[in-house]
Every structure is written in C-alpha cells, then in structure tokens.
Design a protein around this motif. Structure first.
Motif, PDB file in Angstrom:
ATOM      1  N   VAL A  88      53.288  67.218  68.057  1.00  0.00           N
ATOM      2  CA  VAL A  88      52.507  67.490  69.259  1.00  0.00           C
ATOM      3  C   VAL A  88      52.915  68.845  69.815  1.00  0.00           C
ATOM      4  O   VAL A  88      54.101  69.126  70.014  1.00  0.00           O
ATOM      5  CB  VAL A  88      52.713  66.392  70.327  1.00  0.00           C
ATOM      6  N   MET A  89      51.935  69.683  70.063  1.00  0.00           N
ATOM      7  CA  MET A  89      52.159  71.029  70.576  1.00  0.00           C
ATOM      8  C   MET A  89      51.979  71.053  72.087  1.00  0.00           C
ATOM      9  O   MET A  89      51.207  70.282  72.635  1.00  0.00           O
ATOM     10  CB  MET A  89      51.168  71.999  69.932  1.00  0.00           C
ATOM     11  N   GLY A  90      52.695  71.930  72.783  1.00  0.00           N
ATOM     12  CA  GLY A  90      52.511  72.074  74.216  1.00  0.00           C
ATOM     13  C   GLY A  90      53.570  71.348  75.006  1.00  0.00           C
ATOM     14  O   GLY A  90      54.526  70.784  74.467  1.00  0.00           O
ATOM     15  N   GLU A  91      53.405  71.355  76.322  1.00  0.00           N
ATOM     16  CA  GLU A  91      54.393  70.763  77.210  1.00  0.00           C
ATOM     17  C   GLU A  91      54.082  69.295  77.470  1.00  0.00           C
ATOM     18  O   GLU A  91      52.937  68.883  77.510  1.00  0.00           O
ATOM     19  CB  GLU A  91      54.428  71.528  78.537  1.00  0.00           C
ATOM     20  N   GLY A  92      55.122  68.527  77.657  1.00  0.00           N
ATOM     21  CA  GLY A  92      54.922  67.113  77.942  1.00  0.00           C
ATOM     22  C   GLY A  92      55.995  66.260  77.321  1.00  0.00           C
ATOM     23  O   GLY A  92      56.881  66.734  76.607  1.00  0.00           O
ATOM     24  N   GLN A  93      55.912  64.947  77.562  1.00  0.00           N
ATOM     25  CA  GLN A  93      56.929  64.034  77.063  1.00  0.00           C
ATOM     26  C   GLN A  93      56.875  63.866  75.554  1.00  0.00           C
ATOM     27  O   GLN A  93      57.827  63.387  74.958  1.00  0.00           O
ATOM     28  CB  GLN A  93      56.760  62.669  77.740  1.00  0.00           C
ATOM     29  N   ARG A  94      55.759  64.260  74.934  1.00  0.00           N
ATOM     30  CA  ARG A  94      55.616  64.039  73.497  1.00  0.00           C
ATOM     31  C   ARG A  94      55.587  65.333  72.696  1.00  0.00           C
ATOM     32  O   ARG A  94      54.890  65.442  71.711  1.00  0.00           O
ATOM     33  CB  ARG A  94      54.351  63.218  73.226  1.00  0.00           C
ATOM     34  N   ASP A  95      56.304  66.331  73.132  1.00  0.00           N
ATOM     35  CA  ASP A  95      56.393  67.556  72.347  1.00  0.00           C
ATOM     36  C   ASP A  95      57.126  67.276  71.035  1.00  0.00           C
ATOM     37  O   ASP A  95      57.916  66.351  70.926  1.00  0.00           O
ATOM     38  CB  ASP A  95      57.178  68.625  73.115  1.00  0.00           C
ATOM     39  N   GLY A  96      56.869  68.142  70.040  1.00  0.00           N
ATOM     40  CA  GLY A  96      57.604  68.072  68.796  1.00  0.00           C
ATOM     41  C   GLY A  96      57.185  66.924  67.907  1.00  0.00           C
ATOM     42  O   GLY A  96      56.149  66.298  68.097  1.00  0.00           O
ATOM     43  N   VAL A  97      58.002  66.649  66.898  1.00  0.00           N
ATOM     44  CA  VAL A  97      57.683  65.631  65.908  1.00  0.00           C
ATOM     45  C   VAL A  97      58.064  64.247  66.430  1.00  0.00           C
ATOM     46  O   VAL A  97      59.151  64.051  66.972  1.00  0.00           O
ATOM     47  CB  VAL A  97      58.414  65.901  64.586  1.00  0.00           C
ATOM     48  N   GLY A  98      57.143  63.321  66.285  1.00  0.00           N
ATOM     49  CA  GLY A  98      57.398  61.948  66.686  1.00  0.00           C
ATOM     50  C   GLY A  98      56.629  60.986  65.810  1.00  0.00           C
ATOM     51  O   GLY A  98      56.035  61.382  64.809  1.00  0.00           O
ATOM     52  N   ALA A  99      56.627  59.728  66.181  1.00  0.00           N
ATOM     53  CA  ALA A  99      55.980  58.702  65.366  1.00  0.00           C
ATOM     54  C   ALA A  99      55.179  57.750  66.237  1.00  0.00           C
ATOM     55  O   ALA A  99      55.554  57.456  67.376  1.00  0.00           O
ATOM     56  CB  ALA A  99      57.019  57.924  64.575  1.00  0.00           C
ATOM     57  N   VAL A 100      54.063  57.291  65.694  1.00  0.00           N
ATOM     58  CA  VAL A 100      53.251  56.255  66.332  1.00  0.00           C
ATOM     59  C   VAL A 100      53.188  55.071  65.388  1.00  0.00           C
ATOM     60  O   VAL A 100      52.704  55.190  64.260  1.00  0.00           O
ATOM     61  CB  VAL A 100      51.822  56.748  66.638  1.00  0.00           C
ATOM     62  N   GLN A 101      53.698  53.949  65.826  1.00  0.00           N
ATOM     63  CA  GLN A 101      53.583  52.731  65.033  1.00  0.00           C
ATOM     64  C   GLN A 101      52.218  52.103  65.315  1.00  0.00           C
ATOM     65  O   GLN A 101      51.779  52.035  66.459  1.00  0.00           O
ATOM     66  CB  GLN A 101      54.710  51.763  65.371  1.00  0.00           C
ATOM     67  N   ALA A 102      51.536  51.679  64.265  1.00  0.00           N
ATOM     68  CA  ALA A 102      50.196  51.116  64.412  1.00  0.00           C
ATOM     69  C   ALA A 102      49.930  50.131  63.294  1.00  0.00           C
ATOM     70  O   ALA A 102      50.538  50.190  62.219  1.00  0.00           O
ATOM     71  CB  ALA A 102      49.151  52.229  64.400  1.00  0.00           C
ATOM     72  N   ARG A 103      48.984  49.257  63.531  1.00  0.00           N
ATOM     73  CA  ARG A 103      48.635  48.232  62.549  1.00  0.00           C
ATOM     74  C   ARG A 103      47.577  48.724  61.570  1.00  0.00           C
ATOM     75  O   ARG A 103      47.345  48.109  60.541  1.00  0.00           O
ATOM     76  CB  ARG A 103      48.181  46.981  63.284  1.00  0.00           C
ATOM     77  N   ALA A 104      46.913  49.812  61.913  1.00  0.00           N
ATOM     78  CA  ALA A 104      45.952  50.457  61.015  1.00  0.00           C
ATOM     79  C   ALA A 104      45.819  51.913  61.445  1.00  0.00           C
ATOM     80  O   ALA A 104      46.013  52.249  62.617  1.00  0.00           O
ATOM     81  CB  ALA A 104      44.589  49.769  61.073  1.00  0.00           C
ATOM     82  N   VAL A 105      45.461  52.761  60.499  1.00  0.00           N
ATOM     83  CA  VAL A 105      45.245  54.193  60.755  1.00  0.00           C
ATOM     84  C   VAL A 105      43.884  54.570  60.196  1.00  0.00           C
ATOM     85  O   VAL A 105      43.554  54.223  59.045  1.00  0.00           O
ATOM     86  CB  VAL A 105      46.342  55.060  60.110  1.00  0.00           C
ATOM     87  N   VAL A 106      43.091  55.265  60.995  1.00  0.00           N
ATOM     88  CA  VAL A 106      41.775  55.738  60.570  1.00  0.00           C
ATOM     89  C   VAL A 106      41.801  57.262  60.534  1.00  0.00           C
ATOM     90  O   VAL A 106      41.989  57.917  61.564  1.00  0.00           O
ATOM     91  CB  VAL A 106      40.661  55.267  61.524  1.00  0.00           C
ATOM     92  N   LEU A 107      41.636  57.822  59.347  1.00  0.00           N
ATOM     93  CA  LEU A 107      41.554  59.269  59.202  1.00  0.00           C
ATOM     94  C   LEU A 107      40.113  59.722  59.415  1.00  0.00           C
ATOM     95  O   LEU A 107      39.208  59.274  58.714  1.00  0.00           O
ATOM     96  CB  LEU A 107      42.015  59.705  57.810  1.00  0.00           C
ATOM     97  N   ALA A 108      39.898  60.603  60.380  1.00  0.00           N
ATOM     98  CA  ALA A 108      38.591  61.207  60.619  1.00  0.00           C
ATOM     99  C   ALA A 108      38.833  62.678  60.960  1.00  0.00           C
ATOM    100  O   ALA A 108      38.329  63.200  61.948  1.00  0.00           O
ATOM    101  CB  ALA A 108      37.862  60.487  61.749  1.00  0.00           C
TER     102      ALA A 108
END
Length: 551
Positions: free
Chosen positions: A187-207
């Motif tokens: 994630v680029m820019g300012e905020g709590q989620r800057d830099g590299v992180g992870a999202v756990q999910a039960r499914a991922v949809v690429l669009a």
C-alpha cells in the motif's frame, strides 16, 4: 540490471481479514463486489490507483448486447465466433450473449445512463465485426466513464464495502492444502496500512485488467502492468492464449517515438461511417473484407500495416470530415477534444492513425464460473481468459464479459459459502512465496523496447528469439540488494512485466501459424490441423512451461 529480493510472508507488516478480496475497480471488480455485498459477505476492494480510476473508464465505444429490434443472441454469437478465428469456447460465448442483455439492464438499474432517443429507447451503434447495431453507448464516446461512475457511486453508497486505494497486489496466500487464503499487497501513501502487508480471505477475485504496458505504445493506462497474470503464474495457476494481443487499428499517431498510453480513436467512429484512407485518399480496406473498415480488428490492423509497408509510411488516416462539426461535438466529444489537444481538428482534417497494443484476449484460465486452477482464486475481466474472445476479441464484448462473468463469480462464491466449501475463516499458517528476485525500475523501458520490436503486430521466429534472449539477459546477473535498498512498487511492476512478457513470447514462438491477432510473417497461413488448440502456460519453482492443451 540490478535486482532486489523481497519477503512476501504475512508475518511482518500489517494484516487484515475479510471474506472476499476483489482486486480491481473496473466493471468486473466492482460488479463482483456489489453482488457479493448484496448477499451479505464481507468484501474488501483493492485498487492500484483510485477507486474511480479503473481501466473501464477508458472504454469509449460501448457495451455489446442483443438489445435492438431484430437482433438476437444467436446473431451476436455468430459474430463473436467469426471474430475469434476458431478458438472461442462456444459454450462461454453462449453464456455471454444470452445472459448479456439482462446483465446490461441490471447495470442500468444500478444507475448507469446510456444514450437514448426521445422515446427513451437505448441508441445503438455498430463496430467492427458486428453485422447489426448492438453497441450501447453513453455520453457519445464516454461509455466506460459512465459505467465506472455508476458502479463507483454504488460501492461508495455501501458503507460495508471496504476499499484500499493505491495498493499493488503482490502474491497469493495459500493454506496447507493449497487453497487460497488471501494475498499480500503493498500500500502506497500515508496511513495505517503503508508498506507490505497481508489480507486473509476465504476467496480472492482478480479483476486487475490488462498488460498493455508490456509494449512501448498502448491504449492502456500506466497501471496496466500484468500484475494479476504475474500473481497467478507465481501461484501456480494456468494462463492461456497470451499470444493473442489485440492491437487496436486506429490509435492516434503521435510520432515514431511516442511511448506510454496513446489516445484511442474508437471503432464507433468507423461504425458511424468514417473511412480509412491512405495519403492519396484511397479507401484501402474496400475489397479486403465484406465489411471493409468494419471488419474484425485483426483484419483491419493487418490491412493498415500492409498499406503502410506498401507506401513506406508510418501511419494511415481516418476520414470523418463528412460528419460535420455538430456530429463530432455531440457523438464523439471526448475524441474531438483529444484530437484537438494534439493539434488535429477532425472536422476539417484527416486523423493520422496506426495500430497500438490494446487488449489481451488471453489471461488467467477460468471455467464458466470464474474458477482458476487454484482453489478459491477467481479471475474476471481482461485479466481472465474465459474462452469468449478466442484469437481475437469482438469489439465491445469486453465490458459485457466483465459484467456477465462478475455476476457468475459472485453467485458461485455465495453458493460455495452457503455450502461450507470456501476456505475456513482462520488460516494462521497461510504462506506465500518467500523470495522473488525483482528487476530494477529501469528494466521496464527495456522490456517494452524488446517486446515492441520483436513481438508486436508483426512477428517472426527471428524477432521473437531476439526478444526472448533480451528478456533472459535481464535476469542473468545475480541479485544485488545493496545496503539499505528497499523494494518499490516500480520494481515489482518491472518484474511483473518481465514475467508476462516472457510467457507471452514463449507462447507466440510456439504457435507457428497466423490466426486472429497473432500474425507470424514466417507462418502466414492459418493451420487448423495443428494449431486449432490453446497454449497453456504455468510456472512451478520459477520454471515456466508452455504446452498445447491436452484433449
């Protein structure tokens, strides 16, 4: 080239959790998100730029569907199969054309406004390869912008749809059984989620859209760097038909050194009666195809390239001077402004045009419900290969494909959730690829140069081998991280472009024929006996393989 390495495991950095991650904010991604939310699932939308800056908004011509009097899904199917040059999946096309009209009506119910006559009937136009007027448009030539506006407003109106903007997707997370468990992103820019992180999910949809930036000149925005296809390959998913890159015939020619996103001159301009001519005013497409300038895009692009060779010129012309100022201003205001912004007035002047990379007919291989070969990973829109487009996409089928298959993906995820077949909610042991060599940002320009020269509109074994050698040389030097050097979005983009360029070139070298938008100078004929099949690429342990589909 300098390279760096990165860690993609979720341990360092921030983490989040949701039911489904949808990557992309075009018609496919936002439609999927809205349908999932309507069924009560938690959804996180990740977009590389702003929410309203997806690839959809650049679409000019419109969305194709059998909405007009006398038109039928069967006629739409026939036109699509002809354009696809023998490689369409007829079942997928039938799904598209039969479910398409109602999907468009649901889009209208969502808030999209299409151009209509005084009685309120949708105005329809023609584009290349269509034998009937079946292209619905908005704002004259701003259809994508209107569809994007309506879907973005609908997503923003739902406070329960979480959105992360300015985020580049990196790699898929999988559980011990190899099922999708989320993804990593930067994630680029300012905020709590800057830099590299992870999202756990039960499914991922690429669009995530296309890969047009693999070439020097393209109609695609700068963010179209093949990120979804690259992620899928690294995750072990199958991709197919990568060699079929559609070059739009009529892109505004800005000079031999023009690079990056180029202005598109919609096929709808020809649909309304503009002619392709050479410098002498000769309509060179007449006699080459029954539809002349409205032949399928691969035929028109080849016709332009042939005439350029014959006349020793770098472009042809589009003549719409007979439209007059009122029609240009009312029907094509965006194109008119774009041309005038580059010093050309279509009302009184010929428009210089030449083919440029436009659309990837291939992508991540899916079934009719959007499933990829990795459990829990879906793909939709330009990043996917549903089988609809075959060897050459029929004009304005792309928005419809994104719409129809997005609804199918959402329905499948909801059904699997209710049946208890999605990945379990908590996957603490989820893993991603640990180390991936990254190319330095300046590799991007070299990749584009190699691909444009060797794997562009005209291809041969010699030119593609040169491209393949050049691409291989970019990774020949050992990685050098340097002290304190940090991975950047630009390094990941260059690496993604390199992977999809390598896979595309391998497929194009293997297919020794000319079919659809794959044009081999050394194999000028179509060969149904050998090559009426799909080429499937996959990667395991960094080894990329491309093989014909097994029957």
């Amino acid at each position: 080239m300098t390279a760096v390495t990165r860690l993609t495991a979720p341990a360092p950095g921030w983490t989040a959790a949701t039911d489904v991650v949808v990557v992309g904010s075009g018609v496919a991604g936002l439609t999927t998100a809205l349908r999932l939310r309507a069924s009560g699932l938690r959804v996180l939308v990740v977009t590389k730029a702003m929410l309203d800056d997806g690839s959809t908004r650049w679409a000019q011509g419109g969305i194709a569907a059998a909405l007009g009097e006398g038109d039928t899904p069967e006629q739409h199917l026939d036109d699509t199969l002809v354009a696809g040059a023998g490689l369409c999946d007829e079942e997928a096309v039938r799904v598209l054309v039969t479910e398409g009209p109602e999907a468009v009506r649901r889009l209208i119910a969502t808030g999209a406004h299409f151009d209509a006559d005084a009685e309120g009937s949708i105005l329809l136009t023609r584009e290349g390869g269509h034998h009937r007027r079946r292209i619905a448009h908005a704002g004259g030539d701003a259809t994508g912008a209107e569809i994007s506006r309506a879907l973005v407003e609908a997503v923003r109106a739902d406070a329960d749809v979480e959105v992360v903007e300015h985020a580049l997707v990196l790699d898929l997370l999988t559980d011990a059984e190899g099922r999708t468990a989320g993804l990593t992103l930067h994630v680029m820019g300012e905020g709590q989620r800057d830099g590299v992180g992870a999202v756990q999910a039960r499914a991922v949809v690429l669009a995530t859209g296309g890969m047009g930036q693999v070439f020097s000149a393209t109609t695609n925005p700068a963010v179209s760097t093949g990120d979804g296809v690259a992620l899928a390959l690294r995750a072990g998913a199958e991709v197919t038909d990568l060699e079929f890159v559609q070059f739009h015939p009529t892109v505004l020619w800005l000079g031999p050194d023009a690079e990056g996103q180029q202005p598109l001159i919609s096929e709808a301009v020809r649909g309304e009666g503009a002619h392709l001519v050479d410098a002498d005013g000769t309509r060179f497409m007449v006699g080459q195809h029954e539809l002349a300038e409205l032949a399928p895009r691969d035929i028109v692009a080849k016709g332009i390239m042939r005439r350029m060779r014959e006349t020793g010129t770098e472009h042809m012309y589009l003549d719409g001077r007979h439209f007059g100022a009122p029609m240009w201003e009312e029907r094509f205001p965006t194109i008119l402004a774009s041309c005038r912004g580059h010093g050309i007035d279509p009302v009184t002047q010929l428009i210089p045009v030449a083919p440029a990379a436009h659309y990837a007919s291939g992508g991540v291989r899916t079934d009719l419900r959007g499933h990829t070969s990795v459990s829990g990973l879906y793909a939709c829109g330009e990043v996917a290969c549903t089988g609809v487009h075959g060897a050459n996409r029929l004009a304005s089928n792309s928005l419809l494909e994104g719409l129809v298959f997005a609804e199918r993906i959402a329905a499948d995820i909801v059904a699997r959730d209710r049946a208890g077949k999605l990945t379990p909610r908590h996957q603490d042991g989820a893993q991603a690829a640990v180390r991936v060599p990254l190319l330095a940002p300046e590799a991007r320009a070299e990749i584009q140069r190699l691909m444009t020269r060797g794997v562009g509109v005209l291809r041969s074994a010699v030119t593609m081998a040169e491209a393949a050698d050049g691409l291989a040389a970019l990774t020949a030097e050992p990685a050098d991280t340097g002290k304190g050097e940090q991975p950047q979005v630009e390094t990941w983009e260059a690496t993604n472009l390199h992977l999809v360029a390598t896979a595309l070139t391998a497929a194009a070298l293997l297919r020794e024929e000319t079919r659809g938008c794959h044009w081999r100078e050394d194999f000028p004929d179509r060969d149904d006996a050998t090559w009426r099949t799909h080429l499937i690429s996959s990667q395991q342990d960094s080894l990329l393989t491309t093989l014909p589909q097994e029957h």
